[in-house]
Design a protein around this motif. Structure first.
Motif, mmCIF file in Angstrom:
data_model
loop_
_atom_site.group_PDB
_atom_site.id
_atom_site.type_symbol
_atom_site.label_atom_id
_atom_site.label_comp_id
_atom_site.label_asym_id
_atom_site.label_seq_id
_atom_site.Cartn_x
_atom_site.Cartn_y
_atom_site.Cartn_z
ATOM 1 N N GLY A 1 -17.358 -13.359 23.654
ATOM 2 C CA GLY A 1 -16.439 -13.531 24.768
ATOM 3 C C GLY A 1 -15.224 -14.332 24.372
ATOM 4 O O GLY A 1 -15.257 -15.103 23.402
ATOM 5 N N ILE A 2 -14.142 -14.152 25.115
ATOM 6 C CA ILE A 2 -12.933 -14.945 24.945
ATOM 7 C C ILE A 2 -12.614 -15.599 26.286
ATOM 8 O O ILE A 2 -12.593 -14.939 27.328
ATOM 9 N N TYR A 3 -12.370 -16.908 26.227
ATOM 10 C CA TYR A 3 -12.076 -17.685 27.434
ATOM 11 C C TYR A 3 -10.685 -18.298 27.318
ATOM 12 O O TYR A 3 -10.351 -18.917 26.300
ATOM 13 N N PHE A 4 -9.878 -18.136 28.356
ATOM 14 C CA PHE A 4 -8.551 -18.749 28.440
ATOM 15 C C PHE A 4 -8.591 -19.833 29.514
ATOM 16 O O PHE A 4 -8.887 -19.536 30.676
ATOM 17 N N HIS A 5 -8.290 -21.081 29.123
ATOM 18 C CA HIS A 5 -8.296 -22.161 30.106
ATOM 19 C C HIS A 5 -6.880 -22.427 30.602
ATOM 20 O O HIS A 5 -5.983 -22.763 29.829
ATOM 21 N N ILE A 6 -6.698 -22.274 31.910
ATOM 22 C CA ILE A 6 -5.397 -22.489 32.564
ATOM 23 C C ILE A 6 -5.557 -23.729 33.448
ATOM 24 O O ILE A 6 -6.114 -23.645 34.545
ATOM 25 N N ALA B 1 -17.548 -7.676 18.110
ATOM 26 C CA ALA B 1 -16.879 -7.023 19.230
ATOM 27 C C ALA B 1 -16.850 -7.934 20.457
ATOM 28 O O ALA B 1 -17.832 -8.612 20.772
ATOM 29 N N VAL B 2 -15.727 -7.948 21.140
ATOM 30 C CA VAL B 2 -15.564 -8.721 22.363
ATOM 31 C C VAL B 2 -16.010 -7.877 23.550
ATOM 32 O O VAL B 2 -15.523 -6.762 23.737
ATOM 33 N N ARG B 3 -16.924 -8.415 24.332
ATOM 34 C CA ARG B 3 -17.420 -7.682 25.504
ATOM 35 C C ARG B 3 -16.863 -8.238 26.806
ATOM 36 O O ARG B 3 -16.828 -7.537 27.807
ATOM 37 N N ARG C 1 -24.577 -9.052 37.600
ATOM 38 C CA ARG C 1 -24.638 -10.376 36.983
ATOM 39 C C ARG C 1 -23.323 -10.665 36.250
ATOM 40 O O ARG C 1 -22.660 -9.747 35.769
ATOM 41 N N ALA C 2 -22.968 -11.941 36.166
ATOM 42 C CA ALA C 2 -21.743 -12.334 35.455
ATOM 43 C C ALA C 2 -21.986 -12.213 33.955
ATOM 44 O O ALA C 2 -22.713 -13.006 33.364
ATOM 45 N N ARG C 3 -21.369 -11.238 33.345
ATOM 46 C CA ARG C 3 -21.637 -10.975 31.925
ATOM 47 C C ARG C 3 -21.038 -12.048 31.028
ATOM 48 O O ARG C 3 -21.626 -12.395 30.001
ATOM 49 N N HIS C 4 -19.867 -12.551 31.390
ATOM 50 C CA HIS C 4 -19.254 -13.570 30.536
ATOM 51 C C HIS C 4 -20.117 -14.832 30.511
ATOM 52 O O HIS C 4 -20.375 -15.394 29.443
ATOM 53 N N ASN C 5 -20.528 -15.306 31.669
ATOM 54 C CA ASN C 5 -21.339 -16.517 31.711
ATOM 55 C C ASN C 5 -22.665 -16.332 30.992
ATOM 56 O O ASN C 5 -23.229 -17.285 30.450
ATOM 57 N N ALA C 6 -23.165 -15.107 30.973
ATOM 58 C CA ALA C 6 -24.408 -14.832 30.255
ATOM 59 C C ALA C 6 -24.271 -15.148 28.769
ATOM 60 O O ALA C 6 -25.252 -15.487 28.104
ATOM 61 N N ALA C 7 -23.048 -15.055 28.232
ATOM 62 C CA ALA C 7 -22.832 -15.404 26.829
ATOM 63 C C ALA C 7 -23.184 -16.863 26.585
ATOM 64 O O ALA C 7 -23.762 -17.210 25.546
#
Length: 371
Positions: A3-8, A51-53, A244-250
């Motif tokens: 995953g890729i996370y952008f903090h704003i 790979a980024v999901r 389900r939240a797929r990003h948080n699952a990472a």
């Protein structure tokens, strides 16, 4: 799954409970976006070709970004990483930012999931928390999102707010269900010392709810949402089947992720964790990320901490494979008292906290840590 996370970190108003890194000045938004592009380039090797999901814009208030800025960041990430099989791209949003025009352009920019920070549908509760929207605006925001074509919407709620349990909480839950969202995150209010609420509590202006009220409200949320067909699949998260939240699952399942922006964290999926400085000025000046290498004990404790937050818990065979037979035996020994107290259960080769007991998950997990 990476995953890729952008903090704003920018917010127009600071919520009374918020202890995240954030800034109430929007003056350097363009500078931040430019720095995020630079960090993408500088850390393009972090995921090692995986790979980024999932992609996620969190904050702060990411809905203060212009859609063109969002699109440019996603396009840039796509040039540097394999984003060909992305399954979810989420934006956290404040309700009063979600106008029909903005929502239309978000879809075009590549956002397919919204996490809307409602917190409550009680105007008095929203005022107490210093939120910048009303209940009516929150209702309209969710309806606007559905009309725009968003089919994967999360509503964030907060319970355990002094004076706003009981009927107020039940009305908020009923309103949430009536809006037809697919996912609900429900967090117990935490009063942190450095926040406005923390300072008010220290002055004796209010007292946090006690354990009995916490449990009552937690069970109200749990029973109402599971009774409506939502799966309580993580301590604070409920989803309809397939949502389900797929990003948080990472985070919960030990996948690798790259965090970009001030105060953002990254993990390589193995032993290395890094984090950016929690200062906008220092981040913009190019302060390097700090890193740490996790010990075997750190990895084991983190494995327990993240997996036991989920309904599936830990797979015992996986514990043995990753950490050895001796650690598995110690885990099962240390878990006996919690199993007897029904705060843990063993079933189908797993050790898990029953969702209806998630409120005490921190204490249950901490008792299993290797010291």
């Amino acid at each position: 799954m990476a995953g890729i996370y952008f903090h704003i970190p920018f917010c127009k108003r600071i919520c009374a409970y918020c202890d995240f890194y954030r800034s109430a000045s929007l003056a350097r938004m363009d500078d931040l976006v430019a720095a995020l592009h630079r960090e993408l380039e500088d850390r393009s090797d972090w995921l090692r070709g995986e790979a980024v999901r999932t992609r996620y814009f969190g904050g702060g208030t990411p809905s203060l970004l212009a859609p063109a800025q969002i699109r440019a960041l996603l396009d840039h990430a796509g040039e540097l990483f394999d984003c060909s099989s992305v399954a979810e791209t989420t934006l956290e949003a404040n309700p009063d930012d979600l106008t029909p025009a903005y929502l239309d352009t978000l879809l075009a920019a590549g956002i397919d999931r919204l996490s809307i920070g409602v917190q409550s549908f009680d105007d008095a509760c929203l005022l107490w928390m210093n939120r910048r929207h009303t209940a009516a605006e929150a209702v309209e925001a969710v309806r606007n999102a559905r009309r725009a074509g968003f089919g994967n919407i999360t509503v964030d709620l907060i319970f355990g707010v002094p004076g706003f349990g009981g009927d107020s909480l039940r009305r908020t839950l009923c309103q949430t269900l009536e809006l037809g969202v697919q996912h609900i995150s429900a967090y117990h209010l935490t009063v942190e010392p450095r926040t406005t609420l923390g300072r008010r509590a220290a002055r004796g202006e209010f007292a946090p709810v006690d354990e009995a009220v916490s449990e009552e409200e937690f069970l109200t949320v749990h029973r109402t949402l599971t009774g409506a067909g939502f799966e309580h699949y993580e301590v604070s998260n409920y989803a309809l089947p397939g949502f389900r939240a797929r990003h948080n699952a990472a985070y919960w399942h030990g996948a690798s992720y790259l965090g970009l922006g001030p105060a953002a964290h990254s993990y390589d999926g193995g032993r290395v964790r890094s984090w950016n400085v929690a200062s906008l000025e220092q981040y913009l000046a190019g302060a390097p990320a700090e890193t740490e290498t996790l010990s075997d004990r750190d990895r084991f404790n983190e494995y327990l901490m993240t997996r036991l937050r989920t309904a599936e818990g830990v797979v015992l065979a996986e514990v043995e494979h990753l950490f050895g037979r001796e650690r598995l035996a110690r885990l099962l020994h240390d878990a006996k008292s919690s199993v007897c107290a029904h705060t843990l259960r063993t079933e189908d080769g797993r050790l898990a906290i029953p969702p209806e007991r998630f409120l005490v998950s921190d204490a249950v997990i901490e008792a299993l840590f290797e010291t």
